[in-house]
Every structure is written in C-alpha cells, then in structure tokens.
Write a protein that holds these residues in place. Structure first.
Motif, mmCIF file in Angstrom:
data_model
loop_
_atom_site.group_PDB
_atom_site.id
_atom_site.type_symbol
_atom_site.label_atom_id
_atom_site.label_comp_id
_atom_site.label_asym_id
_atom_site.label_seq_id
_atom_site.Cartn_x
_atom_site.Cartn_y
_atom_site.Cartn_z
ATOM 1 N N GLU A 96 0.761 -1.188 0.274
ATOM 2 C CA GLU A 96 0.082 0.101 -0.030
ATOM 3 C C GLU A 96 0.760 1.323 0.040
ATOM 4 O O GLU A 96 1.948 1.125 -0.058
ATOM 5 N N MET A 246 -3.208 9.208 1.299
ATOM 6 C CA MET A 246 -3.114 7.700 0.641
ATOM 7 C C MET A 246 -2.521 6.980 2.233
ATOM 8 O O MET A 246 -2.262 5.613 1.894
ATOM 9 N N ASN A 248 -3.583 6.675 4.754
ATOM 10 C CA ASN A 248 -4.638 6.096 5.678
ATOM 11 C C ASN A 248 -5.356 4.705 5.255
ATOM 12 O O ASN A 248 -5.051 4.494 4.058
ATOM 13 N N CYS A 249 -5.929 4.181 6.008
ATOM 14 C CA CYS A 249 -6.493 2.591 5.750
ATOM 15 C C CYS A 249 -7.849 2.715 5.684
ATOM 16 O O CYS A 249 -8.578 3.454 6.220
ATOM 17 N N CYS A 250 -8.328 1.779 4.824
ATOM 18 C CA CYS A 250 -9.737 1.570 4.806
ATOM 19 C C CYS A 250 -10.197 0.150 4.461
ATOM 20 O O CYS A 250 -9.304 -0.838 4.629
ATOM 21 N N GLN A 252 -12.416 -2.234 1.734
ATOM 22 C CA GLN A 252 -13.243 -2.291 0.789
ATOM 23 C C GLN A 252 -13.763 -3.485 0.453
ATOM 24 O O GLN A 252 -13.512 -4.627 0.845
ATOM 25 N N ARG A 297 -11.888 10.234 6.749
ATOM 26 C CA ARG A 297 -10.671 10.726 6.006
ATOM 27 C C ARG A 297 -11.136 10.975 4.560
ATOM 28 O O ARG A 297 -10.062 11.553 3.841
ATOM 29 N N ILE A 301 -7.907 12.584 1.883
ATOM 30 C CA ILE A 301 -7.448 11.767 0.598
ATOM 31 C C ILE A 301 -7.563 12.508 -0.572
ATOM 32 O O ILE A 301 -6.804 12.407 -1.286
ATOM 33 N N TYR A 330 -9.585 11.599 -6.518
ATOM 34 C CA TYR A 330 -10.028 10.715 -5.239
ATOM 35 C C TYR A 330 -11.449 11.587 -4.841
ATOM 36 O O TYR A 330 -11.190 12.663 -4.374
ATOM 37 N N TRP A 407 -9.778 7.387 -7.957
ATOM 38 C CA TRP A 407 -10.073 6.754 -7.007
ATOM 39 C C TRP A 407 -11.316 7.108 -6.616
ATOM 40 O O TRP A 407 -11.417 8.246 -5.741
ATOM 41 N N ARG A 428 -15.907 1.345 -2.077
ATOM 42 C CA ARG A 428 -14.563 1.908 -1.643
ATOM 43 C C ARG A 428 -14.648 2.977 -0.332
ATOM 44 O O ARG A 428 -13.788 3.400 -0.102
HETATM 45 N N1 GLU Z 1 -6.227 3.716 1.344
HETATM 46 C C1 GLU Z 1 -7.193 4.304 0.411
HETATM 47 C C2 GLU Z 1 -8.330 4.658 1.289
HETATM 48 O O1 GLU Z 1 -8.382 4.927 2.401
HETATM 49 C C3 GLU Z 1 -7.509 3.402 -0.825
HETATM 50 C C4 GLU Z 1 -6.482 2.859 -1.511
HETATM 51 C C5 GLU Z 1 -7.051 1.815 -2.706
HETATM 52 O O2 GLU Z 1 -7.660 2.205 -3.597
HETATM 53 O O3 GLU Z 1 -6.636 0.551 -2.312
HETATM 54 O O4 GLU Z 1 -9.299 4.818 0.594
#
Ligand code: GLU
Ligand code: MG
Length: 630
Positions: A96, A246, A248-250, A252, A297, A301, A330, A407, A428
């Motif tokens: 990532e 970017m 930061n964590c998510c 999906q 977030r 982002i 994004y 994104w 997402r």
């Molecule tokens: N880390 C990004 C988020 O928090 C997403 C990155 C990805 O597309 O995997 O939305």
C-alpha cells in the motif's frame, strides 16, 4: 492501490508527452475487452474484502508509539511464506502507499453461499495472526484508519527528517519520503501529482475548537519557503503531502456480478450508500497530532492526490489546460451507469469529447461511454519507460493506468484480458475498523445488501447531486447521530434495470416537483426504520434472511453483525471516531487544547491494540460479541 509495474519510472515532463498515447491505447484496450466479454452472462456471485493495515511499534520505555517503515520486508516475508509457497494459501498480501502499510485479502474470493459469512472473520483473524507472527515483539499490526500523530516530529521508526526542498518527493514539511512505499510507483505518483499541479498538495482540515484551543488557531512553520504560509488556513490543521491521505487505511469490498448489466445496476445502487456507510464507519478524527472537526478521511485523501492545476480548479482562466475539472481524482462518482440511473445524472460531467465519440461509434452506449470519457479526462500519473508500447489485444495496462488513478467511491471494473474473471464493482468508502469482528460486520452488511437489492429489485437511486451533498454531511463530526441524509422514500417502486430500462412505475419528473422521491432521513431511520417514513434496511435484511436457508451457526454470526450495525446507527454503540474522541477527552494528560501528545497517542493505541487482540473488552464500541474465531 492499483497497478504495479517494474522498470524505470518517468518524470512528469516525460509522462506528459505520452498522455495522449496512454489514453489512446487505454481506450483501445478497453474496447478490446468490452467486445470480447460484453455478452458474458451467468458469471457467479463472488466477492472479497480488502483490509488495509498499519505497522506500529510500541516503545514501552518511553511511552511512545511509532509507525514502522518496514512494510516492504514484512510483505516479502508474508508472500514468501504464503502465496509463493502454496497457490491455495488462504491469504494474499499486497503493498500500500505507506512504507508502514500492508493490504490483506482472502486467498480466494468468496462464493455466493450463505455459509461464507461464517468464514469472513476467521479469515481476517488468520491475516492478523499471520502478519503478527513475522513481527518482533514490540511491533504490532493495527487496523486504524489514520495514525493520530502522522507527520508529527519523530513519528516514524526508524526516524527520518522530512525533505522540504524541490528534490524531495513530497517536499513536505512533515512527512518524510521514507514513509512512502519503496516501490517506485508510489514516489512517482507523489512527485508527478505535485509537478502536474504546479505546487504541493494542500490539505486543510478544520480543527476541533476545545476550551483551550488557541483562537484563531494559527501555526508557524519554520522551514517553510512561503508555500505553507500561503496555503494554510486559520483554524485548520494544515497538511502538505500525499501521505497524509493515501497513508490512511480503509476497508473495501469487491463484487463480481453475473453480467455487465447487473454490475452497472449494483454500481449505481451501492453509490447511494457510500455516504451512509462511510458515516457509520467513521474512524478518523485526528490529524497531525490534533483533534479535528471531521470524523472521516475522505476529504483528506481527496485533497492529498488533487493533481489539478489552478486552471482546472477554476482559479485562473483556461489557457494551458483543456478542461475545468470539478473534483479531485479521489472523489465521489459523477455519473450513474444503469439505464435507471440516467435521469438522476444531474452533475456537470466533464468528458473527453473525442473519446466519447469514438466509444459511441464503436457501439458503446451513451452512459458507459460518458463514464469512460470522464475517467479519461485525467492524465496518466506514472509511466514506466519499458511499458509504453503494449499489445492492446492482450494487455490493459494503459487502461488500468487511468482507471486505477481515478479513486472514486465506487469502481466499475471490466474483466482483465484473457481471464475468467467477470464484470466487477468495488465499494470503496468505508473506514477500516479496529477489530476483525467489526470489519466482518461491515463487509457482510454490504454483501447482504447487494443480495436483497438483486433479489427484491430494489431501487435506492436519488439525484447524484444529492448523494454528493450526503458525502459532505457524512464526514462531519458525529454525522452518524446528527447528520440528515437524502434517501429514497419508496425503494420498491423502481424500474428493472437488468431486464430493461423502461419501467412505467417510475416517474422521474417527480424529482423536480414538490412531491420528491426522496427526503432527508437520519442514519437511524435509514438503517433501523421509522414508522411512516422508511422500513429500514435491517428489517428488510431480516425479512430476506428469514426466507433463506441459513444454518443456525451462520445465522447467529450474521445476527451479531447486524446488531453492531443497528446499534452504531441508533447511537447505542459509538463509532470508532467518537470512541477515540472520548478517550482523548478523558485522558489525564489532555489539556482541552486539541493536542494529541505522544503519551496520549501511546495510551490510545495501546488500548486499541489490546482490544483488537481480544485482550480487553470494549462494550461501548463493539458491544459484547462472543468471539468464536480465535
Ligand atoms: N487507502 C485508500 C483509502 O483509504 C484506498 C487505497 C486503495 O485504493 O486501495 O481510501
Ligand atoms: Mg488498498
């Protein structure tokens, strides 16, 4: 986070020269795929989750917590022990953006059977244990959306200073380049975004004004060359690097639909849920060591990868650029894709007219053509010298180059060339949760929602501009309790998008009249229902579950998951964002000045780690589920 290529990355000036080439061949690659697989039917439901993780180190002696920049080695070890040894290994690991981040998915996609809901948490547990087993005893793997002191002095292990000069990648005053993943894709993206934009990215997050927060809140940046002073807003937390977003964590979820039409229908329907579920998953209230006034977030982002020039952002008349562009790369989606969605497409859509015409004359319908022609207004951001001339019949890197750097809240994914993968959509917007239980609950909730949408042919569409308004509300502090969201009143009255697009039931004109198809609702009403207003999603899911063959054990798991969603929506359980705010407010070292000190951060993340490992309960956040997956 997208396509990884090897080789020599090009700088922005070089990449720019190939932008039209990439777009031209990207479109040809898309058309080749489309023509081969447009009629594919009867692909089966498959789906998978993606969880993003952060590596942190607890320095017990100094009561400090750092993010650890060894994600690259950890990833290599995990892949060597996992997928490279056994193609059926139950987990997959991917890089990532941050060199302290990892992304984990199940080894194989899940199928459509109800019993898989009983394996999701188990698989997430395997991932957590597998990754933990290759760390040293000070290190741990956390699923937190944002690291509260990201960008504060000494926040990394090993320690590095930022490089706030032109030769730096981010040129950030706060975020060292070493915290960016070492694969050249990530630094190239970062630098090329900055060069394309013509200045550093600018992120301004409103600060949470507590009793002792200076007012106005204005920071001085000693190493600033003037750029920060000009960009930072008073009463805001200022950030200046892609890593703040970017990094930061998510969480999906990707679905394979049975046909392209079903994928387009799901894409549209799920788009309306993005703001709602994002608010329900809110988990990121702190930035650069301060308490902010937002809970999610998303906007951070969005700003962190905003490569638009001043002309494109409408700050200067168009001279060197082609388009005025309304959103960052994004951001939320700009057009619905299904025939039912067409009349709700009320957002100004900038498209590449030539590409649009080319797609139409190749037999693509208007809605899909404008979607692709909209994605393709963007320039490629990273290009590898060895990957310029491709075989458009059998490769899709140029298409993916543009696609994977758009994104958006939803992603519509054509099958890769020459694969047996079907048409997919990716959901997402969710923030990652602290425990595997919560992450499984959110994932299963979304998967179940797709099941009822398809089985009952539900219609949640509202004008897309209203979904965008919802996105703004969703990020505000405590939106889950206080926010009001546009939501469709009668979800059983839609058209049937998969069979045709010509339902009589729907009268789109209603949306302009006094008697709109949608109204403002709280998340509690949307999720749990309210007499005379809306049935509620949980009651609808329960009704669906009653008519399904589900074994008792799975049923029990699902009920626990839905209970969490239900209680988060009603406010009887806190969101992660709220819980973190309460933790900080109650911390003895907190001075009501919006500052998260090292010690507060340490205590907070230590507690998080214990909860995630099941060593401590946290009933106010997750209730009291019985953990059967250890
Ligand atoms: N880390 C990004 C988020 O928090 C997403 C990155 C990805 O597309 O995997 O939305
Ligand atoms: Mg990812």
């Amino acid at each position: 986070m997208g396509l990884l290529s090897h080789g020599s990355p090009l700088g922005w000036e070089e990449t720019k020269k190939y932008a039209d080439h990439v777009r031209k061949h990207g479109i040809l690659q898309f058309l080749n795929i489309y023509n081969k697989v447009k009629d594919r039917q009867k692909d089966v439901l498959k789906w998978g989750d993606e969880v993003e993780y952060m590596l942190v180190e607890m320095d017990i002696k100094n009561e400090k917590v750092h993010i650890v920049l060894n994600g690259g080695e950890v990833l290599e070890t995990l892949q060597d022990k996992g997928e490279k040894t056994d193609p059926n290994h139950p987990t997959l690991w991917r890089p990532e953006y941050g060199s302290y981040m990892l992304e984990g998915t199940p080894g194989q996609p899940y199928g459509g059977d109800m019993s898989v809901f009983n394996t999701v948490e188990d698989n997430m547990g395997k991932r957590r244990r597998e990754a933990s087993s290759v760390l040293n005893e000070k290190e741990t793997l956390l699923t937190i959306t944002s690291f509260p002191r990201l960008g504060c002095p000494g926040f990394t292990q090993p320690g590095y200073l930022p490089t706030p000069v032109e030769r730096g990648v981010s040129k950030s005053l706060f975020f060292p380049d070493e915290a960016i993943n070492r694969h050249p894709r990530f630094s190239t993206l970062t630098r090329n975004i900055r060069h394309r934009r013509g200045e550093k990215v600018v992120i301004n997050v409103p600060i949470f004004k507590d009793k002792n927060t200076p007012s106005p809140f204005v920071e001085k940046f000693p190493e600033d060359d003037g750029e920060a002073a000009a960009a930072a807003l008073p009463d805001h937390i200022y950030m200046d690097a892609m890593g703040f977003g970017m990094g930061n964590c998510c969480l999906q979820v990707t679905f394979q639909a049975c046909s392209i039409d079903e994928a387009r229908y799901l894409y549209d329907q799920l788009a309306t849920f993005c703001p709602i579920v994002m608010a329900l998953s809110a988990a990121s209230p702190f930035y650069r060591g301060y308490v902010s006034d937002i809970d999610c977030r998303w906007g951070v982002i969005s700003a962190s990868v905003d490569d638009r020039t001043q002309e494109e952002r409408g700050l200067k008349p168009l001279k060197n650029n082609k388009y005025r562009i309304f959103k960052s790369r994004y951001d939320s989606i700009d057009s619905y894709l299904s025939s039912c969605g067409e009349k709700y497409n009320d957002i100004d859509l900038t498209i590449d007219e030539e590409i649009y015409k080319q797609l139409l004359s190749a037999g693509i319908d208007k809605l899909l053509a404008q979607h692709i022609a909209h994605l393709f207004i963007r320039d490629p951001l990273s290009l590898f010298e060895e990957k310029i001339n491709l075989d458009d019949e059998n490769e899709s890197d140029h298409f993916e180059n543009i696609q994977s750097t758009n994104w958006q809240t939803m992603r519509f994914k054509p099958p890769p060339p020459n694969s047996d993968i079907g048409w997919r959509v990716e959901f997402r917007p969710m923030e990652v949760q602290l425990t595997d239980f919560e992450n499984s609950a959110y994932v299963c909730f979304i998967v179940l929602l797709t099941r009822v949408i398809l089985s009952y042919k539900l219609d949640f569409l509202i004008p897309l501009s209203k979904v965008d308004e919802n996105m703004k509300v969703a990020q505000k502090r405590n939106a889950v309790q206080e926010g009001m969201f546009y939501f469709r009143k009668d979800i059983f009255k839609g058209c049937n998008p998969v069979l045709d697009g010509t339902s009589s039931a729907h009268n789109g004109l209603e949306i302009d009249g006094g008697n709109e198809e949608y109204t403002l609702m709280s998340i509690d009403t949307i999720i749990n229902g309210k007499e005379g207003v809306f049935q509620g999603l949980i009651p609808i899911l329960n009704c669906y579950l009653e008519n399904m063959e589900v074994d008792v054990d799975t049923r029990c798991t699902i009920l626990n998951y839905l209970k969490l969603i239900k209680k988060r929506a009603s406010g009887s359980l806190m969101t992660m964002a709220k819980w973190m705010r309460v933790f900080v407010a109650d911390h003895p070292e907190y001075k009501q000045d919006s500052v998260i000190t090292d010690k507060i951060n340490y205590d907070l993340l230590l507690r998080c780690d214990r909860i995630a490992k099941g060593e401590e309960r946290c009933p106010e956040l997750i209730g009291d589920p019985i953990n059967r997956f250890k």
